[in-house]
Write an enzyme that holds these catalytic residues in place. Structure first.
Site, mmCIF file in Angstrom:
data_model
loop_
_atom_site.group_PDB
_atom_site.id
_atom_site.type_symbol
_atom_site.label_atom_id
_atom_site.label_comp_id
_atom_site.label_asym_id
_atom_site.label_seq_id
_atom_site.Cartn_x
_atom_site.Cartn_y
_atom_site.Cartn_z
ATOM 1 N N TYR A 186 29.232 -14.898 -39.418
ATOM 2 C CA TYR A 186 28.361 -13.757 -39.692
ATOM 3 C C TYR A 186 27.265 -13.774 -38.627
ATOM 4 O O TYR A 186 26.082 -13.874 -38.913
ATOM 5 C CB TYR A 186 27.784 -13.828 -41.101
ATOM 6 C CG TYR A 186 28.816 -13.653 -42.194
ATOM 7 C CD1 TYR A 186 30.053 -13.056 -41.920
ATOM 8 C CD2 TYR A 186 28.565 -14.056 -43.496
ATOM 9 C CE1 TYR A 186 31.000 -12.891 -42.918
ATOM 10 C CE2 TYR A 186 29.515 -13.886 -44.502
ATOM 11 C CZ TYR A 186 30.726 -13.312 -44.202
ATOM 12 O OH TYR A 186 31.665 -13.141 -45.196
ATOM 13 N N ARG A 187 27.694 -13.691 -37.411
ATOM 14 C CA ARG A 187 26.797 -13.906 -36.284
ATOM 15 C C ARG A 187 25.558 -13.009 -36.366
ATOM 16 O O ARG A 187 25.661 -11.806 -36.617
ATOM 17 C CB ARG A 187 27.520 -13.640 -34.973
ATOM 18 C CG ARG A 187 26.691 -14.096 -33.786
ATOM 19 C CD ARG A 187 27.278 -13.704 -32.485
ATOM 20 N NE ARG A 187 28.634 -14.173 -32.276
ATOM 21 C CZ ARG A 187 28.985 -15.422 -31.983
ATOM 22 N NH1 ARG A 187 28.075 -16.358 -31.908
ATOM 23 N NH2 ARG A 187 30.250 -15.714 -31.763
#
Ligand SMILES: Cc1cc2nc3c(=O)[nH]c(=O)nc-3n(C[C@H](O)[C@H](O)[C@H](O)COP(=O)(O)OP(=O)(O)OC[C@H]3O[C@@H](n4cnc5c(N)ncnc54)[C@H](O)[C@@H]3O)c2cc1C
Ligand SMILES: *[C@@H]1O[C@H](CO)[C@@H](O)[C@H](O)[C@H]1NC(C)=O
Ligand SMILES: *[C@@H]1O[C@H](CO)[C@@H](O)[C@H](O)[C@H]1NC(C)=O
Ligand SMILES: *[C@@H]1O[C@H](CO)[C@@H](O)[C@H](O)[C@H]1NC(C)=O
Ligand SMILES: *[C@@H]1O[C@H](CO)[C@@H](O)[C@H](O)[C@H]1NC(C)=O
Ligand SMILES: *[C@@H]1O[C@H](CO)[C@@H](O)[C@H](O)[C@H]1NC(C)=O
Ligand SMILES: *[C@@H]1O[C@H](CO)[C@@H](O)[C@H](O)[C@H]1NC(C)=O
Ligand SMILES: *[C@@H]1O[C@H](CO)[C@@H](O)[C@H](O)[C@H]1NC(C)=O
Ligand SMILES: *[C@@H]1O[C@H](CO)[C@@H](O)[C@H](O)[C@H]1NC(C)=O
Ligand SMILES: *[C@@H]1O[C@H](CO)[C@@H](O)[C@H](O)[C@H]1NC(C)=O
Length: 526
Positions: free
Chosen positions: A469-470
């Site tokens: 979930y950069r």
């Protein structure tokens, strides 16, 4: 003449790098035994299909605008030797590269860079070979979750794989960052189930588990993509699933005691039987009872690895407050459940799993958190308040339970460190549909405020995050010149103390930091 002028106007970076990128293209043609066929795999802005190839795998409209930096070249290898050629020619001519498999990177890092760059797009490398005797599969990195699930189902109804919920996610990036879905409480992450890999290293060599060694093999299973090399294929262990699984989604609004139920869920979700996964999806919705009135809806969205007759007594024993009834439940095969969780109706044909296009791609920004102690009700009420500040359907939180198998795997088994001690993970999401800086700022400010509000209630020192979930808000590398100290800010959030071992491996295998992006592991010397 015209195309060349057009290109000059199109991109300043193109103009400044024209020399190296021409050399790069020439090198690719020379390296290939059959230069005519490799040229069919190379797209520059003069090719009419350049934009459609670039846009095909974009999964976030934030990075699909006219001002988004575009690549000088896109290469779409058909086989391993094309990947090797692309790497060695990029090296030789100083081209910055980005590797793309499914293109789901939340910050677009697989197809956007501020430096002049080349995309190596693995979309043509998507074969999946399932061995249903030994319960393994070789999957090429450009294959999607959906393709893997579909291919497993062609061979067996009682095998599955514990990867993500969304069928269009690419296995190249997904497994490089861990990869989880509804089977994680039973079988851990996708990366926990990798037993071999084919990797092209910085020298263009092809390595497998034996030749890369256990340190590098450890690092590529969760240490983040575009860092240690290009994964061409993974060998994975398939996992047993029962012939019949049960799914349910029970929705409760505030008027139906959603607050108390979500609160209760926090105490039970990680301790449930490992066959039972119940996540909570929180959104602002128009009330179903009274027109025009909005409320918060908590959707308890669940997969159970067994039939409804075993599920009901388990729920009665561990989470009776939800009041689950037989009518809420549907029995189906595991493969049908992958369609259910992807939001397709019951009668949709399984071939939809092979479709790489998401039904709707929106603008979005997301963040993640880990929760180690139940939040007080006042925190939940603060979340509701926050959701009320946005219009219906544009803010979402997803609480995904941990526990079970996740608590049994050690923090250092692979780079992904979030194991025992986590009750659940939060994903915060803001979505919007209108172009323009104002809409974008409004939603991004909203999610940042929500994130600040939650600080006292989630993991601290460091505040942990999930690399898949950069989130570039938590820190970025200075391109090409990153200190250990700078990278350890975001690195310790994603990897805890595994960050140091990742830096060590990176220093061994890619000391010149050829494979890099805004959040890749730097070598010591850089
Ligand atoms: C709609 C949606 C749903 C999602 N659902 C889930 C979910 O259920 N569970 C979950 O865990 N995550 C989920 N994710 C997050 C997803 O796991 C990550 O975004 C993942 O990195 C995507 O992989 P990709 O190949 O599609 O993306 P890409 O953008 O192609 O790649 C992501 C990163 O990995 C690098 N990379 C790509 N391919 C390779 C390769 N072959 N070798 C080396 N590096 C490579 C890229 O350069 C980039 O840095 C979801 C994302 C989206 C957009
Ligand atoms: C792009 O254009 C070049 C120059 O005309 C050509 O050689 C190449 O084959 C084209 N690429 C594709 C994918 O068609
Ligand atoms: C990207 O933008 C183009 C128009 O410029 C559009 O045709 C395409 O559908 C868009 N793709 C995504 C994923 O937003
Ligand atoms: C890759 O494809 C090219 C044709 O484009 C072929 O000449 C070459 O032998 C192939 N290499 C491998 C390893 O399959
Ligand atoms: C299963 O593995 C064994 C030993 O590794 C191998 O000999 C056999 O060919 C494999 N089975 C299949 C169907 O490939
Ligand atoms: C909500 O909870 C209260 C008390 O805990 C209870 O009296 C009430 O019936 C519940 N409402 C619903 C809709 O379940
Ligand atoms: C919710 O209600 C508002 C006002 O009636 C309406 O404009 C909107 O479209 C509704 N949204 C959804 C998702 O139903
Ligand atoms: C699936 O069923 C719904 C009704 O339940 C129907 O409207 C729809 O057309 C069906 N779709 C397909 C692909 O058969
Ligand atoms: C794939 O899905 C997209 C989005 O739902 C749809 O527009 C497209 O027609 C589908 N393609 C095929 C071949 O079914
Ligand atoms: C790298 O960082 C050092 C120290 O911060 C600085 O002196 C140097 O100019 C930087 N180099 C580049 C290429 O940015």
């Amino acid at each position: 003449m015209f195309p060349f002028l057009f290109v000059l106007l199109l991109s300043f970076s193109w103009a400044t790098s024209a020399h190296t990128h021409e050399d790069f293209l020439e090198c690719l043609r020379l390296q290939s035994e059959d230069s005519a066929s490799i040229s069919k795999l190379i797209y520059t802005p003069i090719n009419s299909s350049y934009l459609s190839v670039l846009q095909f795998s974009i999964q976030n409209r934030r990075f699909n605008t006219t001002t988004t930096p575009k690549p000088l070249v896109i290469v779409t290898p058909l086989n391993v030797s094309h990947v090797q050629a692309a790497v060695s020619c990029s090296q030789k001519h100083g081209m910055h590269i980005r590797v793309r498999s499914g293109g789901h990177d939340y910050e677009g890092l697989s197809y956007v860079s501020v430096l002049p760059f080349v995309i190596i797009d693995l979309i043509n490398l998507q074969s999946v070979t399932v061995d249903a005797t030994n319960n393994t599969a070789w999957v090429e990195a450009g294959a999607t979750n959906g393709k893997l699930y579909y291919s497993i189902a062609q061979k067996s109804r009682t095998l599955g794989f514990p990867a993500g919920v969304c069928p269009t996610v690419g296995l190249g990036g997904h497994i490089s960052g861990g990869g989880y879905g509804l089977l994680l409480r039973k079988y851990g992450l996708a990366a926990d189930n990798v037993i071999d890999a084919q990797l092209i290293d910085v020298n263009g060599r092809i390595l497998d588990r034996a030749s890369m060694g256990e340190d590098l093999f450890w690092a590529i299973r969760g240490g983040g993509g575009n860092t240690f090399g290009i994964v061409v294929a993974w060998k994975v262990n398939l996992v047993p699933v029962p012939a019949t699984v049960t799914v349910f989604t029970v929705e409760k609004t505030l008027e139906q005691n959603a607050t108390q139920l979500v609160n209760r869920w926090q105490y039970v979700a990680d301790k449930l039987h490992e066959d039972l996964f119940i996540r909570v999806i929180l959104e602002r919705v128009n009330s179903s009872n009274r027109q025009g009135k909005t409320t918060i809806r908590a959707a308890f969205n669940s997969l159970f690895l067994g039939g409804v007759d075993r599920l009901l007594p388990l729920m009665q024993e561990s989470f009776p407050e939800l009041g689950l009834a037989k009518d809420d439940c549907t029995e189906m095969s595991w493969i049908e459940s992958t369609l259910y969780f992807a939001g397709f109706s019951r009668n949709t044909s399984l071939e939809i799993l092979l479709n790489r296009t998401q039904p709707s791609v929106r603008f979005f920004k997301a963040k993640s958190d880990y929760v180690k102690e139940p939040m007080p009700e006042v925190a939940l009420e603060g979340i509701w308040e926050s959701l009320f500040q946005l219009e219906v359907g544009s803010g979402q939180l997803i609480f995904s339970p941990y526990g079970g198998r996740m608590s049994e795997i050690s923090e250092s088994s692979i780079p992904f460190p979030h194991r025992a001690g986590n009750l659940y993970k939060i994903q915060h999401l803001a979505y919007w549909d209108e172009e323009g800086i104002e809409e974008s700022n409004r939603h991004i400010s909203w999610i940042r405020r929500l994130y600040s509000f939650l600080a006292p209630y989630v993991s601290k020192n460091p505040r942990l995050a999930y690399i898949n979930y950069r989130d570039l808000d938590i820190g970025i590398n200075n391109q090409g010149n990153t200190s250990y100290k700078q990278a350890s800010i975001w690195g310790s959030k994603y990897f805890k103390s595994n960050f140091d071992r990742l830096v060590h491996v990176k220093t061994q295998v890619d000391p010149s930091n050829f494979f890099r992006n805004e959040q890749s592991i730097p070598p010591f010397s850089a």
